[in-house]
Write a protein that holds these residues in place. Structure first.
Motif, PDB file in Angstrom:
ATOM      1  N   MET A  62     -11.692  -7.990   5.128  1.00  0.00           N
ATOM      2  CA  MET A  62     -11.494  -6.610   4.707  1.00  0.00           C
ATOM      3  C   MET A  62     -11.335  -5.732   5.949  1.00  0.00           C
ATOM      4  N   THR A  63     -10.332  -4.844   5.917  1.00  0.00           N
ATOM      5  CA  THR A  63     -10.083  -3.903   7.000  1.00  0.00           C
ATOM      6  C   THR A  63     -10.151  -2.492   6.440  1.00  0.00           C
ATOM      7  N   GLU A  64     -10.910  -1.615   7.096  1.00  0.00           N
ATOM      8  CA  GLU A  64     -11.038  -0.205   6.691  1.00  0.00           C
ATOM      9  C   GLU A  64      -9.995   0.628   7.417  1.00  0.00           C
ATOM     10  N   TYR A  65      -9.379   1.549   6.704  1.00  0.00           N
ATOM     11  CA  TYR A  65      -8.376   2.434   7.301  1.00  0.00           C
ATOM     12  C   TYR A  65      -8.717   3.906   7.122  1.00  0.00           C
ATOM     13  N   ASP A  66      -8.972   4.347   5.903  1.00  0.00           N
ATOM     14  CA  ASP A  66      -9.276   5.735   5.572  1.00  0.00           C
ATOM     15  C   ASP A  66      -8.295   6.717   6.208  1.00  0.00           C
ATOM     16  N   LYS A  67      -7.001   6.502   5.933  1.00  0.00           N
ATOM     17  CA  LYS A  67      -5.974   7.389   6.475  1.00  0.00           C
ATOM     18  C   LYS A  67      -4.833   7.517   5.486  1.00  0.00           C
ATOM     19  N   LEU A  68      -4.100   8.584   5.598  1.00  0.00           N
ATOM     20  CA  LEU A  68      -2.919   8.811   4.790  1.00  0.00           C
ATOM     21  C   LEU A  68      -1.842   7.811   5.196  1.00  0.00           C
ATOM     22  N   VAL A  69      -1.209   7.208   4.192  1.00  0.00           N
ATOM     23  CA  VAL A  69      -0.127   6.254   4.464  1.00  0.00           C
ATOM     24  C   VAL A  69       1.088   6.624   3.618  1.00  0.00           C
ATOM     25  N   ARG A  70       2.218   6.029   3.954  1.00  0.00           N
ATOM     26  CA  ARG A  70       3.434   6.250   3.172  1.00  0.00           C
ATOM     27  C   ARG A  70       3.225   5.765   1.741  1.00  0.00           C
ATOM     28  N   ASP A  71       3.919   6.398   0.813  1.00  0.00           N
ATOM     29  CA  ASP A  71       3.722   6.157  -0.620  1.00  0.00           C
ATOM     30  C   ASP A  71       3.879   4.697  -1.044  1.00  0.00           C
ATOM     31  N   ASP A  72       4.757   3.945  -0.402  1.00  0.00           N
ATOM     32  CA  ASP A  72       5.034   2.569  -0.821  1.00  0.00           C
ATOM     33  C   ASP A  72       4.124   1.530  -0.162  1.00  0.00           C
ATOM     34  N   ILE A  73       3.250   1.939   0.721  1.00  0.00           N
ATOM     35  CA  ILE A  73       2.389   0.989   1.434  1.00  0.00           C
ATOM     36  C   ILE A  73       1.503   0.179   0.484  1.00  0.00           C
ATOM     37  N   PRO A  74       0.874   0.783  -0.538  1.00  0.00           N
ATOM     38  CA  PRO A  74       0.065  -0.054  -1.442  1.00  0.00           C
ATOM     39  C   PRO A  74       0.871  -1.183  -2.094  1.00  0.00           C
ATOM     40  N   GLU A  75       2.098  -0.912  -2.485  1.00  0.00           N
ATOM     41  CA  GLU A  75       2.935  -1.949  -3.100  1.00  0.00           C
ATOM     42  C   GLU A  75       3.277  -3.045  -2.095  1.00  0.00           C
ATOM     43  N   ILE A  76       3.521  -2.663  -0.867  1.00  0.00           N
ATOM     44  CA  ILE A  76       3.810  -3.648   0.190  1.00  0.00           C
ATOM     45  C   ILE A  76       2.591  -4.543   0.403  1.00  0.00           C
ATOM     46  N   ILE A  77       1.408  -3.943   0.382  1.00  0.00           N
ATOM     47  CA  ILE A  77       0.169  -4.714   0.541  1.00  0.00           C
ATOM     48  C   ILE A  77       0.005  -5.690  -0.623  1.00  0.00           C
ATOM     49  N   ARG A  78       0.252  -5.224  -1.850  1.00  0.00           N
ATOM     50  CA  ARG A  78       0.171  -6.102  -3.022  1.00  0.00           C
ATOM     51  C   ARG A  78       1.156  -7.267  -2.919  1.00  0.00           C
ATOM     52  N   ALA A  79       2.333  -7.000  -2.393  1.00  0.00           N
ATOM     53  CA  ALA A  79       3.347  -8.051  -2.235  1.00  0.00           C
ATOM     54  C   ALA A  79       2.885  -9.128  -1.266  1.00  0.00           C
ATOM     55  N   ASN A  80       1.917  -8.792  -0.427  1.00  0.00           N
ATOM     56  CA  ASN A  80       1.343  -9.759   0.515  1.00  0.00           C
ATOM     57  C   ASN A  80       0.063 -10.384  -0.040  1.00  0.00           C
ATOM     58  N   ASP A  81      -0.106 -10.293  -1.365  1.00  0.00           N
ATOM     59  CA  ASP A  81      -1.265 -10.880  -2.048  1.00  0.00           C
ATOM     60  C   ASP A  81      -2.598 -10.325  -1.551  1.00  0.00           C
ATOM     61  N   GLU A  82      -2.600  -9.043  -1.216  1.00  0.00           N
ATOM     62  CA  GLU A  82      -3.839  -8.362  -0.856  1.00  0.00           C
ATOM     63  C   GLU A  82      -4.037  -7.204  -1.831  1.00  0.00           C
ATOM     64  N   ARG A  83      -5.255  -6.663  -1.878  1.00  0.00           N
ATOM     65  CA  ARG A  83      -5.566  -5.603  -2.833  1.00  0.00           C
ATOM     66  C   ARG A  83      -5.923  -4.312  -2.084  1.00  0.00           C
ATOM     67  N   PRO A  84      -5.026  -3.315  -2.152  1.00  0.00           N
ATOM     68  CA  PRO A  84      -5.339  -2.033  -1.511  1.00  0.00           C
ATOM     69  C   PRO A  84      -6.292  -1.223  -2.390  1.00  0.00           C
ATOM     70  N   VAL A  85      -7.228  -0.554  -1.772  1.00  0.00           N
ATOM     71  CA  VAL A  85      -8.107   0.385  -2.463  1.00  0.00           C
ATOM     72  C   VAL A  85      -7.674   1.770  -1.985  1.00  0.00           C
ATOM     73  N   THR A  86      -7.219   2.610  -2.919  1.00  0.00           N
ATOM     74  CA  THR A  86      -6.634   3.901  -2.555  1.00  0.00           C
ATOM     75  C   THR A  86      -7.172   5.020  -3.431  1.00  0.00           C
ATOM     76  N   HIS A  87      -6.904   6.231  -3.027  1.00  0.00           N
ATOM     77  CA  HIS A  87      -7.040   7.407  -3.887  1.00  0.00           C
ATOM     78  C   HIS A  87      -5.946   8.383  -3.477  1.00  0.00           C
ATOM     79  N   VAL A  88      -5.646   9.330  -4.319  1.00  0.00           N
ATOM     80  CA  VAL A  88      -4.616  10.328  -4.027  1.00  0.00           C
ATOM     81  C   VAL A  88      -5.289  11.587  -3.499  1.00  0.00           C
ATOM     82  N   ALA A  89      -4.924  11.964  -2.299  1.00  0.00           N
ATOM     83  CA  ALA A  89      -5.441  13.194  -1.707  1.00  0.00           C
ATOM     84  C   ALA A  89      -4.655  14.370  -2.276  1.00  0.00           C
ATOM     85  N   GLU A  90      -5.367  15.432  -2.602  1.00  0.00           N
ATOM     86  CA  GLU A  90      -4.733  16.636  -3.124  1.00  0.00           C
ATOM     87  C   GLU A  90      -5.323  17.858  -2.440  1.00  0.00           C
ATOM     88  N   GLY A  91      -4.622  18.964  -2.556  1.00  0.00           N
ATOM     89  CA  GLY A  91      -5.134  20.241  -2.082  1.00  0.00           C
ATOM     90  C   GLY A  91      -5.517  20.223  -0.614  1.00  0.00           C
TER      91      GLY A  91
END
Length: 102
Positions: free
Chosen positions: A1-30
């Motif tokens: 497991m690697t911690e990032y806690d940073k804003l990433v491009r919108d498609d990054i979670p899908e790219i991670i899933r394509a590599n058989d990994e599970r991204p944990v995300t939330h949507v930052a607002e305001g």
């Protein structure tokens, strides 16, 4: 497991899933979104400073555009302000370095 806690491009979670990994995300607002964009600007600027790669400069510009949009700034108004400042104080084309004032 690697911690990032940073804003990433919108498609990054899908790219991670394509590599058989599970991204944990939330949507930052305001305020959180705007603060994370400012952090991202420093991150991308540091990467460009280190590498000089035009792709990193493109990332800087992408973040600047996202900040402009998130803050509701008009692109033409920002450009007008940039030009106005250049007219008043000059640009950066000459490479002037201020060493000190005596």
């Amino acid at each position: 497991m690697t911690e990032y806690d940073k804003l990433v491009r919108d498609d990054i979670p899908e790219i991670i899933r394509a590599n058989d990994e599970r991204p944990v995300t939330h949507v930052a607002e305001g305020d959180e979104y705007r603060e994370r964009l400012r952090e991202k600007l420093f991150e991308e600027a540091a990467e460009f400073r280190e590498s000089g790669d035009p792709e990193e400069l493109a990332d800087v510009l992408a973040v600047v555009a996202a900040i402009r949009d998130a803050e509701g700034f008009d692109a033409e108004e920002i450009d007008r302000l940039r030009e106005e400042k250049a007219d008043e104080r000059g640009g950066f084309e000459d490479g002037v370095v201020l060493e000190r004032v005596e």
